[in-house]
Design a protein around this motif. Structure first.
Motif, short mmCIF file in Angstrom:
data_model
loop_
_atom_site.label_atom_id
_atom_site.label_comp_id
_atom_site.label_asym_id
_atom_site.label_seq_id
_atom_site.Cartn_x
_atom_site.Cartn_y
_atom_site.Cartn_z
N PHE A 1 0.79 -1.23 0.00
CA PHE A 1 0.00 0.00 0.00
C PHE A 1 0.83 1.29 0.00
CE2 PHE A 1 -2.74 -3.27 1.82
CZ PHE A 1 -3.92 -3.08 1.09
N GLY A 2 2.15 1.17 0.21
CA GLY A 2 3.00 2.35 0.22
C GLY A 2 3.23 2.87 1.63
N ALA A 3 4.29 3.66 1.78
CA ALA A 3 4.68 4.18 3.09
C ALA A 3 3.66 5.16 3.65
CB ALA A 3 6.05 4.85 3.01
N GLY A 4 2.73 5.62 2.82
CA GLY A 4 1.71 6.55 3.28
C GLY A 4 0.76 5.96 4.30
N VAL A 5 0.78 4.63 4.48
CA VAL A 5 -0.11 4.02 5.46
C VAL A 5 0.52 4.02 6.86
CG1 VAL A 5 -1.28 2.56 3.79
CG2 VAL A 5 0.73 1.67 4.99
N GLN B 1 2.12 6.12 10.17
CA GLN B 1 2.17 7.38 10.89
C GLN B 1 3.63 7.80 11.04
OE1 GLN B 1 0.18 6.41 14.56
NE2 GLN B 1 -1.86 6.54 13.66
N ALA B 2 3.84 8.99 11.54
CA ALA B 2 5.21 9.51 11.69
C ALA B 2 6.04 8.64 12.62
CB ALA B 2 5.16 10.95 12.20
N ASP B 3 5.39 7.99 13.59
CA ASP B 3 6.12 7.16 14.56
C ASP B 3 6.33 5.73 14.08
OD1 ASP B 3 3.56 6.18 14.73
OD2 ASP B 3 3.32 6.50 16.89
N GLY B 4 5.93 5.44 12.83
CA GLY B 4 6.13 4.10 12.29
C GLY B 4 4.99 3.15 12.55
N GLN B 5 4.00 3.60 13.31
CA GLN B 5 2.82 2.76 13.55
C GLN B 5 1.90 2.79 12.32
OE1 GLN B 5 2.05 1.01 16.38
NE2 GLN B 5 3.68 1.75 17.73
N LEU B 6 1.12 1.76 12.18
CA LEU B 6 0.15 1.69 11.09
C LEU B 6 -0.94 2.74 11.31
CD1 LEU B 6 -0.75 0.11 8.54
CD2 LEU B 6 -2.10 -1.34 10.07
N ASP B 7 -1.25 3.48 10.26
CA ASP B 7 -2.35 4.45 10.31
C ASP B 7 -3.64 3.68 10.02
OD1 ASP B 7 -4.25 6.43 9.92
OD2 ASP B 7 -2.83 7.83 9.02
N ARG B 8 -4.25 3.16 11.06
CA ARG B 8 -5.39 2.27 10.90
C ARG B 8 -6.57 2.97 10.23
NH1 ARG B 8 -4.88 -2.26 13.84
NH2 ARG B 8 -3.12 -2.35 15.27
N ARG B 9 -6.77 4.21 10.60
CA ARG B 9 -7.93 4.92 10.06
C ARG B 9 -7.81 5.10 8.54
NH1 ARG B 9 -10.34 10.72 12.20
NH2 ARG B 9 -12.03 10.89 10.69
#
Length: 207
Positions: free
Chosen positions: A55-59, A61-69
């Protein structure tokens, strides 16, 4: 090392948490698919790296966690994306659940899998020895969602309809707990199932 693995499932607001709390109070290890689903996509886990490749690095967050939303919005808008995500996460979740259950202390362990029927039941989880379904009529599920979570009527209906039907869940059940009344009546049913599963585990012991 447990000798018997029980799959526990039920529809939304059917009482899965009520049941798992009672088994845990008896010392039974419960591996929760919802918890494992978060663990397998933690930073450093192979599944997260595979998600980023897909899905790309855009998924992230800045802290390396998955942006679930953000990821949730993408997969609900695109069925192919949802299938791609499930192809990455579901095998990792199943493997972790099985490992936790097999390594658990006690004669048997429980894998709590809310969407077990949707995942194919025993065909999707062939390492389950029995499947326990906590069952409640849809009208009661609906009332609990509205009362407990403040969900509006239409959303509650959609949440129930989005899952497998009550009949589909009951079709995969080896054991059923009817949770259509006061939760206190669950105590005796869990105590009986606990005794039954200990006996089954003893009979299931290798050698």
């Amino acid at each position: 090392m447990s000798n018997l693995i029980i799959g526990l499932t039920g529809g939304v607001a059917s009482g899965k948490s009520e049941l798992t709390r009672r088994f845990e109070a008896l010392g039974v290890h419960v591996a929760d698919a919802d918890v494992v689903a978060r663990e397998v996509v933690a930073p450093g886990q192979p599944a997260l790296a595979a998600i980023v490749r897909e899905f790309g690095a855009g998924v992230l967050q800045a802290d390396g966690q998955l942006d679930r939303r953000q990821l949730r919005e993408r997969i609900f808008a695109d069925p192919a994306a949802r299938q791609a995500l499930e192809a990455i996460t579901h095998p990792a979740i199943r493997a972790s659940l099985e490992r936790q259950c097999r390594e658990a202390p006690g004669p048997y362990a429980i894998a709590a899998v809310p969407l077990l029927a949707e995942a194919g039941g025993r065909a999707g989880y062939p390492w389950l020895d029995r499947i326990l379904v906590v069952d409640a009529p849809e009208a009661i599920q609906h009332a609990r969602l509205v009362r407990r979570d403040g969900t509006d009527d239409q959303l509650a209906r959609r949440m129930i309809e989005a899952q497998a039907s009550r009949a589909e869940r009951l079709a995969i059940a080896d054991d059923v707990v009817a949770n259509d009344g006061d939760p206190s009546h669950l105590d005796a049913m869990v105590a009986q199932l606990h005794a039954d599963y200990i006996a089954l585990a003893a009979a299931h012991r290798p050698g």
